[in-house]
Design a protein around this motif. Structure first.
Motif, mmCIF file in Angstrom:
data_model
loop_
_atom_site.group_PDB
_atom_site.id
_atom_site.type_symbol
_atom_site.label_atom_id
_atom_site.label_comp_id
_atom_site.label_asym_id
_atom_site.label_seq_id
_atom_site.Cartn_x
_atom_site.Cartn_y
_atom_site.Cartn_z
ATOM 1 N N ILE A 1 1.400 -5.081 27.004
ATOM 2 C CA ILE A 1 2.687 -4.423 26.756
ATOM 3 C C ILE A 1 2.849 -3.235 27.696
ATOM 4 N N ASN A 2 1.780 -2.519 27.938
ATOM 5 C CA ASN A 2 1.837 -1.368 28.830
ATOM 6 C C ASN A 2 2.398 -1.753 30.197
ATOM 7 N N GLU A 3 1.853 -2.803 30.798
ATOM 8 C CA GLU A 3 2.290 -3.183 32.136
ATOM 9 C C GLU A 3 3.680 -3.801 32.122
ATOM 10 N N ARG A 4 4.035 -4.504 31.028
ATOM 11 C CA ARG A 4 5.393 -5.033 30.924
ATOM 12 C C ARG A 4 6.409 -3.904 30.846
ATOM 13 N N LEU A 5 6.075 -2.850 30.091
ATOM 14 C CA LEU A 5 6.998 -1.727 29.965
ATOM 15 C C LEU A 5 7.107 -0.951 31.276
#
Length: 630
Positions: free
Chosen positions: A303-307
C-alpha cells in the motif's frame, strides 16, 4: 573447449544494446520517478515561485486579499473556517507531508536506512547538517530578536534538490543521488520533529487521544479484505481534525498516518497469483477477469508504494506549486530590499542555508571518509559530495513553511522570505559551478577505464585464490546470452591458467531487455547467503528462458537450499542493496553493455574469446596492477 570469438557490438542486439542501457538506468533511478518527472516538478515549482513574486509586486492588494479569502465548511452547527492560505498550508500540505512520511517509512523498512553501516554516512551528515545551520543562524540573527526562526535554515527542499540534481548534477549521479535522498529523509525527520516540538501553538492533549485511536484503526485496516480505501480515507480525516483541535500543526497528521501504512517487497506468491489471473484474462478477455487481474496486480504491491505512485504526481505538479504560489509572494520594493540587505535575519538565513548546510554535510562526510567510517561507494567522491552539500542549501518548501509559523511581524516575514529565495539561488548557482569542476576532474576518457571498486573477497563473489597473478572481473546479466557464452570462456581460461587467475562476478542486469534479470541477480544473492552462489549462477545460465519467481524457487529446491530461508532472503533489504551497489558501480564506470570485463583492474575492449582474454592477461605482466587488493 574450443576458442569461439565473441565480439558482440551494440548494434548487434543481445545484451549490448542501447535499450539495455536505458533499462538499467531506469532501475537505478528508483524511488523518485524518472529524471524527466523530476525536472518537470522542479520547473513547475520554480514557475509558481516566479508567478507569486510577480503577482505580489504587480498587484500586492489582490495577492494578499485572494489568499485571505475565507471559506466555511460544515454541516449544521459543526463547521470549519479557513482562509485559502490556511487551506493550502494546513490541509494540502498535510498530503505533502504524508508522502514524505511514506518515503521515511519505506527507507527504514526496505530502503537505504535498513542497515546501520550503509546509513551511517547520510545519517551523520544529515544530523550535522541540521545542527550547524541552526547554530550559524543564531550566531548571526539571534540579536535581531527573531532567534525563534532558527528552524527556517534546517531543512533541505527534497523536490528542488532532486530536480536541481537532474538539471545540473554530475554526469554520473547515481551514487550521489542515493546518498542525497537518504540524507533528505533524515533531514525531513529532523524538520518534522522540530515543527512538532518547537512550533506547536496552544496544546490540548485530549484530541490526541482521538488521533491515537484513529491511527490504531489505520494500522488495523491492513487486515480488512475489502473496502480499505474508504476506511483509510475516513480515519485519515478524523486524525487530521484531531491534530488540528490539539494545537499540533495538522500537517504532522500526514506523517503520523503514513507511518501506519504497511510497506513490503512484493511476495512471490502474490506475484505468481497475479500472473495466473493475467493469463486467465488473456485466454478469456472479459470485464470480470480484467478487474480480477487489475486487483491482483495492485495487491501484489505494498500500500505504501501504491500510495506514493498515486499521490506523487499530485504533490509534485499541484500541491507544491500551489504552496509556492501562496507563500513565495514576497514584496521586492526598494525599501524592503534595502531593509533585507542590512537585516541580520536575512543574512542569518542565507548563511545558515548556504554556508551552514555545506559545512555540515560536506564536513561530516569528509571527516568520515578520512577516518574510513561508513560506506562510500564508487562515484561518491568528495568533490561530488561537495556539490550535493551546496545543493542542500535549497531550503525552499519547509523554510517558507516555518517562516509563517515562527515569525509574526509581516516586515520580518518579508526579510526572511528574501533570505530563503536568495539562499536557494546562490546554492543552485554555486552547486552548478562545483559540479562542472567535478566533471572536469573526471574526464570522459578516464571514466570506466579503471575498476572503480577493488575486489574484496569478503564482499565479492570470487572464484579462485587471493594469491592469483591475474584477475578477471565481469559485470554481467544472468539472462544475457553473451554472458552465458562468456561463462564458458572463463572456464576455458581457468583450465589453462589454473590458480594463476581468479574470476569475480558483479551484477549489471539490463531490465528493459531481460525482465527477469534483476530477480535472477537477487536470487543469486539469496543463494549466496547459504554459500551456493556459483551453483545457482550455473543453474540460471543453464535455463535462461525460465526465470520467473516459481522457476527461481524451484531451482533453489533442486540445489538443496533451505527454501523458506531462501524466500525470506529474497525479501530482505540486504539482498536488494547488494545488487543495487553493483549496479551503481556499473553506472559510475559508464558500463552500458554486458558482459564487460576488467583485466587486472583495467577495462578490456575487443573480443572476449579465451585466446583474447589470455593475451590481455599476459600483457598485464609488464604493467602494474591498477587496483589494490583487499
Amino acid at each position: 573447449m574450443t576458442d569461439v570469438e565473441i565480439t558482440a557490438r551494440p548494434e548487434e542486439g543481445g545484451g549490448r544494446s542501447e535499450s539495455g542501457q536505458r533499462g538499467r538506468r531506469h532501475s537505478i533511478a528508483e524511488k523518485v520517478g524518472s529524471v524527466g518527472q523530476q525536472r518537470l516538478g522542479a520547473l513547475m515549482l520554480l514557475l509558481a515561485t516566479v508567478a507569486a513574486i510577480v503577482w505580489a509586486n504587480a498587484a500586492a492588494g489582490s495577492y494578499a486579499s485572494f489568499w485571505e479569502t475565507h471559506l466555511q465548511l460544515g454541516v449544521g452547527e459543526l463547521h470549519l473556517e479557513f482562509t485559502l492560505h490556511a487551506l493550502v498550508n494546513d490541509a494540502l500540505m498535510a498530503i505533502f507531508f504524508f508522502t514524505v512520511g511514506l518515503e521515511v517509512r519505506r527507507e527504514f523498512a526496505i530502503g537505504e536506512l535498513t542497515s546501520w553501516s550503509r546509513a551511517l554516512v547520510p545519517v551523520v551528515a544529515a544530523v550535522v547538517g541540521l545542527a550547524i545551520p541552526a547554530l550559524l543562524f543564531l550566531l548571526i540573527a539571534g540579536p535581531s530578536g527573531e532567534g525563534r526562526a532558527w528552524g527556517v535554515v534546517i531543512s533541505t527542499d527534497t523536490a528542488f534538490l532532486v530536480g536541481a540534481l537532474a538539471l545540473v548534477g554530475p554526469r554520473v549521479p547515481g551514487r550521489l543521488r542515493v546518498f542525497l535522498l537518504a540524507l533528505a529523509v533524515v533531514d525531513d525527520i529532523g524538520a518534522l520533529s522540530i515543527i512538532a516540538l518547537v512550533y506547536t501553538g496552544d496544546f490540548t492533549p485530549l484530541p490526541l487521544v482521538v488521533a491515537a485511536v484513529g491511527l490504531a484503526g489505520i494500522f488495523a485496516t491492513r487486515y480488512l479484505r475489502m473496502g480499505r480505501g474508504l476506511v483509510y480515507g475516513t480515519l485519515a480525516v478524523i486524525v487530521w481534525l484531531a491534530f488540528l483541535a490539539s494545537g499540533v500543526h495538522p500537517t504532522l497528521a500526514g506523517v503520523a498516518i503514513a507511518l501506519m501504512v504497511p510497506v513490503y517487497r512484493p511476495n512471490r506468491r502474490d506475484v505468481e497469483h497475479a500472473l495466473d489471473v493475467a493469463r486467465t484474462f488473456r485466454q478469456s478477455p472479459n470485464s470480470e477477469y480484467a478487474r480480477a487481474a487489475a486487483n491482483s496486480l495492485r495487491e501484489s504491491i505494498s500500500i505504501n508504494e501504491r500510495l506514493q505512485s498515486a499521490y506523487g504526481p499530485y504533490v509534485a505538479f499541484v500541491i507544491l506549486p500551489l504552496f509556492a504560489l501562496a507563500n513565495a509572494g514576497v514584496l521586492l520594493t526598494p525599501d524592503i530590499l534595502a531593509a533585507a540587505l542590512t537585516s541580520s535575519l536575512t543574512w542569518g538565513i542565507v548563511a545558515g542555508l548556504v554556508l551552514g548546510k555545506f559545512l555540515g554535510v560536506f564536513g561530516a562526510s569528509a571527516v568520515m571518509k578520512l577516518l574510513h567510517v561508513g560506506e562510500f561507494g564508487a562515484g561518491l567522491t568528495l568533490d561530488r559530495i561537495a556539490g550535493g552539500a551546496v545543493l542542500c542549501g535549497i531550503g525552499f518548501t519547509i523554510s517558507l513553511f516555518i517562516v509563517d509559523l515562527a515569525i509574526d511581524d509581516p516586515g520580518a516575514q518579508n526579510e526572511a522570505r528574501v533570505g530563503v529565495l536568495v539562499a536557494s539561488v546562490i546554492a543552485f548557482a554555486v552547486a552548478t559551478i562545483v559540479f562542472r569542476i567535478s566533471d572536469a576532474l573526471h574526464p570522459d576518457e578516464d571514466t570506466g577505464q579503471v575498476l572503480a571498486r577493488p575486489v574484496d573477497p569478503k564482499r565479492d563473489h570470487v572464484y579462485g585464490t587471493d594469491t592469483a597473478r591475474y584477475e578477471i572481473v565481469e559485470y554481467g546479466d544472468f539472462q544475457c546470452p553473451f554472458c552465458s557464452k562468456a561463462s564458458g570462456v572463463i572456464q576455458d581460461v581457468r583450465e589453462r591458467l589454473g590458480d594463476d587467475v581468479r574470476y569475480v562476478w558483479r551484477h549489471a542486469p539490463l531490465v528493459d531487455q531481460h525482465p527477469n534479470a534483476l530477480a535472477g541477480a537477487e536470487a543469486a544473492e539469496a543463494a549466496a547467503r547459504q554459500g551456493r552462489f556459483w551453483e545457482f549462477e550455473r543453474g540460471l545460465f543453464a535455463d535462461q528462458d525460465n526465470q520467473l519467481p516459481s522457476d527461481i524457487v524451484r531451482l533453489a529446491g533442486a540445489l538443496g537450499l533451505d527454501v523458506p530461508q531462501f524466500e525470506r532472503d529474497l525479501q530482505s533489504a540486504e539482498v536488494t542493496a547488494r545488487v543495487r551497489d553493483d549496479m551503481l558501480d556499473a553506472e559510475a564506470m559508464g558500463i552500458t553493455s554486458v558482459p564487460t570485463f576488467f583485466i587486472n583492474g583495467r577495462r578490456h575492449t575487443g573480443p572476449y574469446d579465451a585466446r583474447s582474454l589470455l593475451r590481455a592477461l599476459q600483457q598485464t605482466d609488464a604493467e602494474p596492477n591498477t587496483t589494490p587488493r583487499s
